[in-house]
Enzyme design. Structure first.
Site, short mmCIF file in Angstrom:
data_model
loop_
_atom_site.label_atom_id
_atom_site.label_comp_id
_atom_site.label_asym_id
_atom_site.label_seq_id
_atom_site.Cartn_x
_atom_site.Cartn_y
_atom_site.Cartn_z
N SER A 154 -18.73 -26.54 -0.09
CA SER A 154 -19.26 -25.21 0.20
C SER A 154 -19.95 -25.23 1.54
O SER A 154 -20.42 -26.27 2.00
CB SER A 154 -20.24 -24.79 -0.89
OG SER A 154 -21.50 -25.32 -0.57
N LYS A 155 -20.02 -24.04 2.13
CA LYS A 155 -20.58 -23.97 3.49
C LYS A 155 -22.07 -24.27 3.51
O LYS A 155 -22.65 -24.45 4.57
CB LYS A 155 -20.28 -22.61 4.10
CG LYS A 155 -20.90 -21.45 3.37
CD LYS A 155 -20.47 -20.15 3.99
CE LYS A 155 -21.05 -19.00 3.17
NZ LYS A 155 -20.41 -17.75 3.36
N ARG A 156 -22.68 -24.33 2.35
CA ARG A 156 -24.10 -24.69 2.31
C ARG A 156 -24.30 -26.18 2.60
O ARG A 156 -25.39 -26.63 2.87
CB ARG A 156 -24.70 -24.39 0.94
CG ARG A 156 -24.49 -23.00 0.47
CD ARG A 156 -25.81 -22.22 0.41
NE ARG A 156 -25.58 -20.85 -0.01
CZ ARG A 156 -25.40 -19.82 0.83
NH1 ARG A 156 -25.42 -20.01 2.12
NH2 ARG A 156 -25.21 -18.61 0.38
N ARG A 157 -23.20 -26.96 2.46
CA ARG A 157 -23.32 -28.40 2.63
C ARG A 157 -22.55 -28.93 3.82
O ARG A 157 -23.07 -29.68 4.63
CB ARG A 157 -22.83 -29.11 1.35
CG ARG A 157 -23.44 -28.59 0.07
CD ARG A 157 -24.90 -29.02 -0.05
NE ARG A 157 -24.95 -30.46 -0.12
CZ ARG A 157 -24.69 -31.14 -1.21
NH1 ARG A 157 -24.41 -30.52 -2.32
NH2 ARG A 157 -24.73 -32.44 -1.20
N THR A 198 -17.29 -25.28 6.49
CA THR A 198 -16.02 -25.00 5.80
C THR A 198 -15.08 -24.15 6.63
O THR A 198 -13.95 -23.93 6.22
CB THR A 198 -16.27 -24.23 4.48
OG1 THR A 198 -17.04 -23.08 4.80
CG2 THR A 198 -16.98 -25.08 3.46
#
Ligand code: GLU
Length: 495
Positions: A252-255, A258
């Site tokens: 996910s783009k939180r990590r 992406t």
């Protein structure tokens, strides 16, 4: 029968590496079997789809070298390839189902549906439509429609029995019909839902194999029922494992970044990223982990894909990219790549006005705006925390900046400024206590060009990565805290 496969992305955000990964498998399958690879744009979500995202998607996939044989830009014999241009087709097929008794018009208002759900919640029942309109006589429904009453079309799910999906990698997967809702097929605005559109399009476009992400497995029984009701042969289904973060969670783009655009903007090479996606999901035999797309395609066997999931490891990608730079590019070719990337008049022309007032000599230009070209910048905790504030407060502020920027649409200087002002109001912090740390996070330096313009030019994907890095420098934000904060942020109240 010749093989026809497709990807069907929705243009609702930055083009995702997951889309490239699914595209790669589809392309390889088509090439292995002498078939065709089709790009279809699923833009029926009117509120979230944007033409600029579609443009972006096409550019990003082309940059990677994933070329489709039919699509909205290149045409083909089964067009149009954009769902919003195929509405009469879906309406005609929805009507066909209604007349055959497999679907029905539903006139329930959103308010009634909400009341039904509230009652179900109270009684701790599973949530779903109570089939209120399922047995309305068609003549009566037609009359109500003609009088202009708002309605949707719903699929009549069987009340008992099972649906069985045969998946290439997973074998038979069973679903109990009784657990499935009467799915909406056509919305009140005349647009189809994903379920109707995907089946009608896959059939009318002659798709023989559907190769898509595992998140669509639960939609399959609805699709299979539609094939049955229409009397069509379904395609062969393969649901691929998801891309994962190194800790095993869904990418996910939180990590991890992406967006394909992030990788392009941060200076990765398209063939290296494609090589990495192939390596991660289907390593070819032999020692060498570096290979071209045709080499990979030669070994490709869909039935042998492992279900373990593919861990996206940035360090490994970086290592591979370095090999492409060193082994594949002559100095001339490297210069060409640098020019195509950011060392060109178009990009430099955008920077010059920002730097004009901030230079004593020409020699100040590059050092002061080097952060526009950097993959990463370094910043220290001191610059990220305003005086008399705590690191944990600063992390939370940066997190809300990120959310605010994600909503800055259409992307540009003014929406960026507005987003950052919103953050300062939310925290009742003076604006410079928000912009100061953000400046350090984005530029990794104390002086530089104006912040809002810089963020706008740098783009959301690279800005996001830098804000996340800065949050890590400050010790990060736990999942629990982030969830609490998100609730307050969405409510627009500090709590
Ligand atoms: N629109 C869906 C997506 O965004 C397509 C899913 C499918 O391939 O059926 O991935």
């Amino acid at each position: 029968m010749s093989v026809r496969v497709r990807i069907a992305p929705s243009p609702t955000g930055s083009p995702h590496v997951g889309t490239a990964y699914i595209a790669l498998f589809n392309l390889a399958f088509a090439r292995r079997h002498g078939g065709k690879f089709i790009l279809r744009i699923e833009d029926t979500d009117q509120a979230r789809s944007r033409p600029e995202y579609e443009q972006h998607l096409l550019q990003s996939l082309s940059w990677l070298g994933l070329q489709w044989d039919e699509g909205p830009d290149v045409g083909g014999s089964c067009g149009p390839y954009r769902q919003s241009e195929r509405l009469p087709l879906y309406q005609q097929y929805a009507r066909q189902l209604v007349e055959a008794g497999h679907a029905y018009y539903c006139f329930c208002t959103p308010q009634r549906l909400e009341e039904v759900r509230a009652e179900q919640r109270k009684l701790k029942l599973s949530l779903g439509y109570d089939r209120h309109c399922r047995d309305l006589p068609l003549a009566e429904a037609d009359q109500r429609r003609q009088q202009g009453e708002a309605h949707v079309v719903r699929l009549k799910m069987p009340l008992e029995g099972k649906s069985v999906l045969q998946d290439t990698l997973r074998g038979a997967i069973e679903f109990e019909y009784s657990l499935l809702d009467d799915q909406v097929l056509l919305k009140s605005d005349g647009f189809p839902t994903y379920h109707l559109a995907v089946v009608v399009d896959d059939h009318t476009m002659g798709i023989t194999h559907v190769i898509r992400g595992e998140e669509w497995i639960n939609s399959s029984p609805k699709h299979l029922l539609l094939y049955e009701r229409f009397g069509w042969t379904p395609p062969v289904y393969t649901h691929l494992p998801l891309l994962l973060n190194p800790d095993g969670s869904k990418m996910s783009k939180r990590r991890n970044p992406t967006s394909i655009d992030y990788y392009r903007r941060a200076g990765y090479l398209g063939p290296a990223l494609l090589n990495y996606l192939g390596l991660m999901s289907f390593p070819p035999p032999g020692e060498d982990e570096k290979f071209s797309l045709p080499q990979w395609v030669d070994h490709f066997d869909l039935a042998k894909v492992s279900l373990g999931g593919s861990v996206f490891d940035l360090d490994k990608l970086l290592w591979l990219n370095a090999r492409y730079v060193r082994e594949d590019l002559s100095a001339d070719a490297l210069l060409g790549e640098l020019k195509k990337w950011l060392l060109n008049d178009e990009h430099l022309g955008q920077l010059v006005p920002l730097m004009h007032e901030r230079m004593e000599t020409l020699g100040d230009f590059l050092p002061r705006c080097a952060f526009f070209f950097a993959r990463k910048v370094e910043c220290n905790a001191e610059d990220l925390v305003p005086k008399k504030r705590e690191a944990q407060e600063a992390v939370q502020v940066l997190q809300t900046v990120l959310w605010a920027l994600e909503g800055a649409l259409p992307w540009g200087r003014d929406p960026v400024e507005e987003a950052i002002r919103k953050v300062s109001e939310f925290w009742t912090w003076p604006i410079r206590e928000v912009t100061g740390p953000l400046f350090a996070a984005i530029m990794g330096q104390k002086v530089g060009p104006p912040l809002f313009e810089s963020i706008a030019l740098l783009g959301l994907d690279l800005s996001r990565a830098r804000i996340l890095d800065a949050m890590t420098v400050l010790g990060g934000l736990s999942k629990k805290k982030a969830a609490e904060l998100e609730e307050r942020w969405k409510a627009g109240k500090q709590g």
